[in-house]
Design a protein around this motif. Structure first.
Motif, PDB file in Angstrom:
ATOM      1  N   VAL A 238     -24.304  40.308  74.282  1.00 21.26           N
ATOM      2  CA  VAL A 238     -24.597  40.594  75.691  1.00 21.26           C
ATOM      3  C   VAL A 238     -26.086  40.934  75.797  1.00 21.26           C
ATOM      4  O   VAL A 238     -26.562  41.862  75.139  1.00 21.26           O
ATOM      5  CB  VAL A 238     -23.749  41.768  76.210  1.00 21.26           C
ATOM      6  CG1 VAL A 238     -24.073  42.052  77.673  1.00 21.26           C
ATOM      7  CG2 VAL A 238     -22.260  41.468  76.038  1.00 21.26           C
TER       8      VAL A 238
ATOM      9  N   ASN B 128     -28.446  42.763  76.765  1.00 17.77           N
ATOM     10  CA  ASN B 128     -28.988  44.043  77.188  1.00 17.77           C
ATOM     11  C   ASN B 128     -30.026  44.506  76.172  1.00 17.77           C
ATOM     12  O   ASN B 128     -30.301  43.819  75.190  1.00 17.77           O
ATOM     13  CB  ASN B 128     -27.866  45.084  77.305  1.00 17.77           C
ATOM     14  CG  ASN B 128     -27.266  45.120  78.713  1.00 17.77           C
ATOM     15  OD1 ASN B 128     -27.981  44.951  79.696  1.00 17.77           O
ATOM     16  ND2 ASN B 128     -25.975  45.352  78.795  1.00 17.77           N
TER      17      ASN B 128
ATOM     18  N   GLU C  47     -20.847  46.911  71.706  1.00 17.52           N
ATOM     19  CA  GLU C  47     -21.512  46.813  73.005  1.00 17.52           C
ATOM     20  C   GLU C  47     -20.797  45.812  73.911  1.00 17.52           C
ATOM     21  O   GLU C  47     -20.738  46.003  75.134  1.00 17.52           O
ATOM     22  CB  GLU C  47     -22.976  46.411  72.819  1.00 17.52           C
ATOM     23  CG  GLU C  47     -23.822  47.427  72.055  1.00 17.52           C
ATOM     24  CD  GLU C  47     -23.964  48.754  72.774  1.00 17.52           C
ATOM     25  OE1 GLU C  47     -23.706  48.795  74.006  1.00 17.52           O
ATOM     26  OE2 GLU C  47     -24.321  49.749  72.126  1.00 17.52           O
ATOM     27  N   CYS C  48     -20.253  44.750  73.322  1.00 14.58           N
ATOM     28  CA  CYS C  48     -19.532  43.754  74.100  1.00 14.58           C
ATOM     29  C   CYS C  48     -18.268  44.361  74.701  1.00 14.58           C
ATOM     30  O   CYS C  48     -17.959  44.126  75.882  1.00 14.58           O
ATOM     31  CB  CYS C  48     -19.184  42.552  73.227  1.00 14.58           C
ATOM     32  SG  CYS C  48     -18.411  41.175  74.117  1.00 14.58           S
TER      33      CYS C  48
ATOM     34  N   LYS D 101     -17.834  47.449  75.380  1.00 14.64           N
ATOM     35  CA  LYS D 101     -18.278  48.383  76.416  1.00 14.64           C
ATOM     36  C   LYS D 101     -18.644  47.624  77.700  1.00 14.64           C
ATOM     37  O   LYS D 101     -18.357  48.087  78.811  1.00 14.64           O
ATOM     38  CB  LYS D 101     -19.496  49.167  75.909  1.00 14.64           C
ATOM     39  CG  LYS D 101     -19.948  50.287  76.828  1.00 14.64           C
ATOM     40  CD  LYS D 101     -21.245  50.901  76.348  1.00 14.64           C
ATOM     41  CE  LYS D 101     -21.133  51.494  74.952  1.00 14.64           C
ATOM     42  NZ  LYS D 101     -22.391  52.145  74.523  1.00 14.64           N
ATOM     43  N   PHE D 102     -19.275  46.465  77.525  1.00 14.00           N
ATOM     44  CA  PHE D 102     -19.673  45.650  78.681  1.00 14.00           C
ATOM     45  C   PHE D 102     -18.444  45.172  79.453  1.00 14.00           C
ATOM     46  O   PHE D 102     -18.412  45.203  80.690  1.00 14.00           O
ATOM     47  CB  PHE D 102     -20.500  44.452  78.211  1.00 14.00           C
ATOM     48  CG  PHE D 102     -20.837  43.478  79.295  1.00 14.00           C
ATOM     49  CD1 PHE D 102     -21.871  43.731  80.176  1.00 14.00           C
ATOM     50  CD2 PHE D 102     -20.112  42.299  79.446  1.00 14.00           C
ATOM     51  CE1 PHE D 102     -22.185  42.831  81.195  1.00 14.00           C
ATOM     52  CE2 PHE D 102     -20.410  41.397  80.454  1.00 14.00           C
ATOM     53  CZ  PHE D 102     -21.452  41.665  81.326  1.00 14.00           C
ATOM     54  N   TRP D 103     -17.407  44.744  78.702  1.00 12.53           N
ATOM     55  CA  TRP D 103     -16.196  44.260  79.343  1.00 12.53           C
ATOM     56  C   TRP D 103     -15.306  45.452  79.695  1.00 12.53           C
ATOM     57  O   TRP D 103     -14.256  45.670  79.107  1.00 12.53           O
ATOM     58  CB  TRP D 103     -15.481  43.246  78.453  1.00 12.53           C
ATOM     59  CG  TRP D 103     -16.159  41.907  78.506  1.00 12.53           C
ATOM     60  CD1 TRP D 103     -17.057  41.406  77.624  1.00 12.53           C
ATOM     61  CD2 TRP D 103     -16.009  40.942  79.547  1.00 12.53           C
ATOM     62  NE1 TRP D 103     -17.487  40.171  78.029  1.00 12.53           N
ATOM     63  CE2 TRP D 103     -16.874  39.860  79.204  1.00 12.53           C
ATOM     64  CE3 TRP D 103     -15.253  40.875  80.714  1.00 12.53           C
ATOM     65  CZ2 TRP D 103     -16.968  38.725  80.009  1.00 12.53           C
ATOM     66  CZ3 TRP D 103     -15.363  39.744  81.513  1.00 12.53           C
ATOM     67  CH2 TRP D 103     -16.205  38.686  81.158  1.00 12.53           C
ATOM     68  N   ASN D 104     -15.763  46.194  80.664  1.00 13.28           N
ATOM     69  CA  ASN D 104     -15.048  47.401  81.099  1.00 13.28           C
ATOM     70  C   ASN D 104     -13.816  47.025  81.930  1.00 13.28           C
ATOM     71  O   ASN D 104     -13.515  45.842  82.139  1.00 13.28           O
ATOM     72  CB  ASN D 104     -15.990  48.313  81.898  1.00 13.28           C
ATOM     73  CG  ASN D 104     -16.647  47.577  83.059  1.00 13.28           C
ATOM     74  OD1 ASN D 104     -16.090  46.646  83.601  1.00 13.28           O
ATOM     75  ND2 ASN D 104     -17.843  48.012  83.432  1.00 13.28           N
TER      76      ASN D 104
ATOM     77  N   ARG E  87     -14.517  44.628  85.003  1.00 17.35           N
ATOM     78  CA  ARG E  87     -14.757  43.230  84.666  1.00 17.35           C
ATOM     79  C   ARG E  87     -13.493  42.558  84.128  1.00 17.35           C
ATOM     80  O   ARG E  87     -13.229  41.388  84.426  1.00 17.35           O
ATOM     81  CB  ARG E  87     -15.906  43.120  83.650  1.00 17.35           C
ATOM     82  CG  ARG E  87     -17.291  43.366  84.253  1.00 17.35           C
ATOM     83  CD  ARG E  87     -18.390  42.957  83.286  1.00 17.35           C
ATOM     84  NE  ARG E  87     -19.715  43.022  83.906  1.00 17.35           N
ATOM     85  CZ  ARG E  87     -20.550  44.056  83.777  1.00 17.35           C
ATOM     86  NH1 ARG E  87     -20.189  45.113  83.052  1.00 17.35           N
ATOM     87  NH2 ARG E  87     -21.727  44.041  84.372  1.00 17.35           N
TER      88      ARG E  87
ATOM     89  N   ILE F  70     -26.228  38.326  82.010  1.00 20.15           N
ATOM     90  CA  ILE F  70     -25.314  39.224  82.724  1.00 20.15           C
ATOM     91  C   ILE F  70     -25.142  38.753  84.167  1.00 20.15           C
ATOM     92  O   ILE F  70     -24.034  38.794  84.719  1.00 20.15           O
ATOM     93  CB  ILE F  70     -25.838  40.669  82.666  1.00 20.15           C
ATOM     94  CG1 ILE F  70     -25.776  41.191  81.228  1.00 20.15           C
ATOM     95  CG2 ILE F  70     -25.033  41.579  83.599  1.00 20.15           C
ATOM     96  CD1 ILE F  70     -26.376  42.556  81.031  1.00 20.15           C
TER      97      ILE F  70
END
Length: 340
Positions: free
Chosen positions: A161, A163, A183-184, A186-189, A192, A287
């Motif tokens: 991702v 960031n 982190e991925c 975390k990004f796909w909360n 999402r 993103i």
């Protein structure tokens, strides 16, 4: 105190003061003498002597002398630790040596780029980290490694991702992948994931579609419209017919114009020949691209063509006949500019 005693005490105190001043000057005053923070990079090929050589470029003479003295006294040559070490303007040789000897690094800000291939991604990351690009590329193409993280060599790029992350310069390939997976996730909360589920798409599928949209335009405002158009095609079992996938299949990203004969290249990435999404992303998706898919504009367009004004935006059409009109205008504009 007697005069005779004072005769010896004062010189002794003066000597101690001189010694203290010298110790402070060599070991505790600024090692670099510079107003800004300096960085020392120590890699696997370095030994004590090469570290001294690197320090010579950023350290004062007295600072280097003090560091070398400490290194000899504490047998630094027996335990040289890799890493990126910061030396603050006010930091003396004693504190700098302590940090470097004990491996107390300062992390760097790593911004994950958005290149098109694993090889390009590996090369870009190796310029920022103590990683060999060929080694990292081989790891990312290893099926067993990819499977460990829930991906394949075709989809592993979707785990990155773009960031900015605090990360140690000497991170290993496995530690880097562990961090990217964390982190991925975390990004796909929850938000999402719910949006992806509503579209009946997995995060990998969303990222794959986003990567195509990113290649179609750099205009973030238009991306949700393009996402809606491609989603309509997916729902109708129509081939996406996305030109960027043809470029990826051919392996020539410099193409400015796609000709009819190129549409028949035999590749699973060619969305003119194959219905559905390609096997994986055709670049590290932005993103903005991912969120454009998750927040797509729902409409009834099935076709799009780049606008003839070369604004980077598109004309959308509901029917093939409308699309042919738009395509003819764009083709004429290309011809007028001599773009082949």
């Amino acid at each position: 105190m007697k005069v005779t005693e004072r005769k010896y005490v004062i010189p002794a105190l003066v000597c101690l003061l001189i010694i203290a001043v010298c110790i402070y000057y060599f070991f505790f005053s600024s090692m670099t003498g510079r107003p800004d923070k300096q960085y020392l990079y120590i890699d696997t090929d370095d030994n004590a002597d090469s570290v001294f050589t690197k320090l010579r470029d950023i350290s004062s003479d007295h600072g280097l002398f003090a560091f070398q003295t400490l290194a000899r006294h504490f047998n630094y040559d027996q335990k040289v630790r890799t890493g990126r070490y910061a030396i603050a303007p006010s930091e003396g040789a004693f504190m700098a040596f302590r940090h470097i000897k004990n491996g107390l690094q300062e992390p760097l800000n790593l911004t994950v780029p958005t290149p098109r291939t694993i090889d390009k991604l590996s090369a870009a990351l190796s310029q920022k980290l103590m990683l060999d690009s060929l080694e990292l590329s081989a790891v990312l193409k290893d099926s067993a490694v990819c499977q460990k993280y829930g991906y394949s060599p075709e989809t592993i790029i979707s785990m990155f991702v773009p960031n900015t992350y605090d990360i140690y310069w000497n991170v290993t390939p496995s530690a880097l992948l562990d961090r990217m997976q964390k982190e991925c996730k975390k990004f796909w909360n929850t938000d999402r994931m719910k949006k992806a589920e509503a579209l009946k798409m997995t995060p990998i599928e969303v990222t794959t579609l986003a990567s195509i949209i990113d290649e179609e335009t750099s205009n973030d405002d238009e991306k949700p419209m393009i996402a809606g158009m491609y989603y309509n095609r997916l729902q109708s079992d129509m081939p996406l017919q996305a030109d960027p996938t043809v470029k990826f299949a051919i392996g020539d990203f410099s193409l400015r114009r796609i000709y009819n004969n190129m549409l028949f290249v035999n590749s699973p990435y060619n969305t003119y020949r194959n219905i559905g999404l390609p096997p994986g992303p055709i670049r590290v998706a932005s993103i903005a691209g991912i969120d454009a898919v998750l927040n797509m504009v729902h409409h009834d367009y099935l076709y799009m063509c780049a606008k003839e004004d070369f604004s980077g935006t598109h004309n959308f059409a509901r029917t093939y006949q409308e699309h042919l009109v738009n395509a003819a205008k764009y083709s004429a504009a290309l011809n007028k500019r001599g773009i082949k």
